[in-house]
Scaffold this motif. Sequence first.
Motif, PDB file in Angstrom:
ATOM      1  N   SER A   1     -69.492  70.011 -89.237  1.00 34.85           N
ATOM      2  CA  SER A   1     -69.724  70.201 -87.555  1.00 34.85           C
ATOM      3  C   SER A   1     -68.692  70.570 -86.971  1.00 34.85           C
ATOM      4  O   SER A   1     -68.566  71.399 -86.029  1.00 34.85           O
ATOM      5  CB  SER A   1     -69.881  68.564 -87.029  1.00 34.85           C
ATOM      6  OG  SER A   1     -68.670  67.745 -87.315  1.00 34.85           O
TER       7      SER A   1
ATOM      8  N   TYR B   1     -75.730  72.530 -87.451  1.00 31.88           N
ATOM      9  CA  TYR B   1     -74.870  71.729 -86.750  1.00 31.88           C
ATOM     10  C   TYR B   1     -75.507  70.323 -86.238  1.00 31.88           C
ATOM     11  O   TYR B   1     -74.660  69.344 -86.390  1.00 31.88           O
ATOM     12  CB  TYR B   1     -74.575  72.786 -85.539  1.00 31.88           C
ATOM     13  CG  TYR B   1     -73.576  71.993 -84.568  1.00 31.88           C
ATOM     14  CD1 TYR B   1     -72.419  71.915 -84.957  1.00 31.88           C
ATOM     15  CD2 TYR B   1     -73.858  71.664 -83.446  1.00 31.88           C
ATOM     16  CE1 TYR B   1     -71.194  71.448 -83.850  1.00 31.88           C
ATOM     17  CE2 TYR B   1     -73.119  71.160 -82.482  1.00 31.88           C
ATOM     18  CZ  TYR B   1     -71.718  70.800 -82.774  1.00 31.88           C
ATOM     19  OH  TYR B   1     -70.628  70.506 -81.905  1.00 31.88           O
TER      20      TYR B   1
ATOM     21  N   LEU C   1     -74.131  66.699 -87.166  1.00 33.26           N
ATOM     22  CA  LEU C   1     -73.592  65.673 -86.074  1.00 33.26           C
ATOM     23  C   LEU C   1     -74.270  64.161 -86.486  1.00 33.26           C
ATOM     24  O   LEU C   1     -73.768  63.223 -86.061  1.00 33.26           O
ATOM     25  CB  LEU C   1     -73.884  66.056 -84.837  1.00 33.26           C
ATOM     26  CG  LEU C   1     -72.926  67.330 -84.373  1.00 33.26           C
ATOM     27  CD1 LEU C   1     -73.395  67.532 -83.036  1.00 33.26           C
ATOM     28  CD2 LEU C   1     -71.446  66.889 -84.265  1.00 33.26           C
TER      29      LEU C   1
ATOM     30  N   LYS D   1     -72.958  62.889 -89.589  1.00 38.98           N
ATOM     31  CA  LYS D   1     -71.536  62.686 -89.439  1.00 38.98           C
ATOM     32  C   LYS D   1     -70.805  63.039 -90.509  1.00 38.98           C
ATOM     33  O   LYS D   1     -69.882  62.534 -90.967  1.00 38.98           O
ATOM     34  CB  LYS D   1     -71.047  61.025 -89.433  1.00 38.98           C
ATOM     35  CG  LYS D   1     -71.913  60.358 -88.354  1.00 38.98           C
ATOM     36  CD  LYS D   1     -71.454  58.648 -88.328  1.00 38.98           C
ATOM     37  CE  LYS D   1     -72.196  58.068 -87.103  1.00 38.98           C
ATOM     38  NZ  LYS D   1     -71.953  56.679 -87.210  1.00 38.98           N
TER      39      LYS D   1
ATOM     40  N   GLN E   1     -68.160  65.627 -90.697  1.00 39.79           N
ATOM     41  CA  GLN E   1     -66.999  66.157 -89.700  1.00 39.79           C
ATOM     42  C   GLN E   1     -66.705  67.539 -90.108  1.00 39.79           C
ATOM     43  O   GLN E   1     -66.565  68.044 -89.101  1.00 39.79           O
ATOM     44  CB  GLN E   1     -65.975  65.086 -89.786  1.00 39.79           C
ATOM     45  CG  GLN E   1     -66.542  63.317 -89.405  1.00 39.79           C
ATOM     46  CD  GLN E   1     -65.236  62.653 -89.215  1.00 39.79           C
ATOM     47  OE1 GLN E   1     -64.170  62.967 -89.520  1.00 39.79           O
ATOM     48  NE2 GLN E   1     -65.318  61.505 -88.831  1.00 39.79           N
TER      49      GLN E   1
END
Length: 297
Positions: free
Chosen positions: A99, A87, A91, A94, A96
């Motif tokens: 995450s 996780y 992040l 990036k 998306q």
Amino acid sequence: MRARVGAGRAPVPGPRRRPRARGADRGQRDDEPNVSFESYRFLIPRLWPDVVEILLVAFVIYRFLLFLVGTRAIQIVVGVMILSVAYFAALFAKFQMISFLLGVVFTYGAFAAVVVFQPELRNALARLGQSRFMRRFSQSDRQSVAEEIAEAVDRLSRAATGAILAVEGDIGLEEFISSGVPMEAKVSADLLTTIFTPYSPLHDGAVLIRGDRIIGAGCVLPLTQFKVTDKSLGTRHRAALGLSEETDATVLVVSEETSTISVASHGLLHRPLTPQQVRDLLSGAISHLEGGERLIA
């Protein structure tokens, strides 16, 4: 009389300074050190509260990890840690979608953990009453269990009947229950003698004892991974050494060939023992046995 030059001129307008209040200015200067001191008060170390908090948190984490060892929950915890690393990596990179999905998993994972860990949570509450701190309040029960086990190994030794009993310590033995037959019975000399009666369905495995309850019979224990120097030791002794190397259980063995009583603890084998020594060891009259043999190369 001549008029003074400039006496009739109108005053030139300009900015007028307001008089400062001496008390207010002085009070502001007086408050500045207090404000600065209050801002940095958190930097002042609190010795004994911080030490107590650190020790309590460390003890709780240690007991939690100690409880998880030997159960399937430790594998789930490892999986959760891997998902947490994934996780934070998502992040940082990036990603998306990844995450977001992992965030949903962690959001509702607490409710799923209650369902998944239901047996472990129930077992943890049950084992709380069997901790060393709480055992002081049930010394009579511990004494009676020691009497029953000592009587059972005495009968088995006199009858030259092989047996192996594992008394659980702080590390759980849940993973070994599934290899045999789960039980929920009170410890008694008659029941233990009956279980190890030759040609009975459960006589060839180990009996697992937790507190004053028998939680498993006919269980398969891990053999020691080291080479045993004494060739006279059979499978029961090797299994007792193997379990004592992996856990803090006290493992009792009755030899079928020599009728001797042995105790394996922390990778050491103590032999021969009398029923009175077994009784004293399990009741807490003696904390440990002297002169244990390390029979591995």
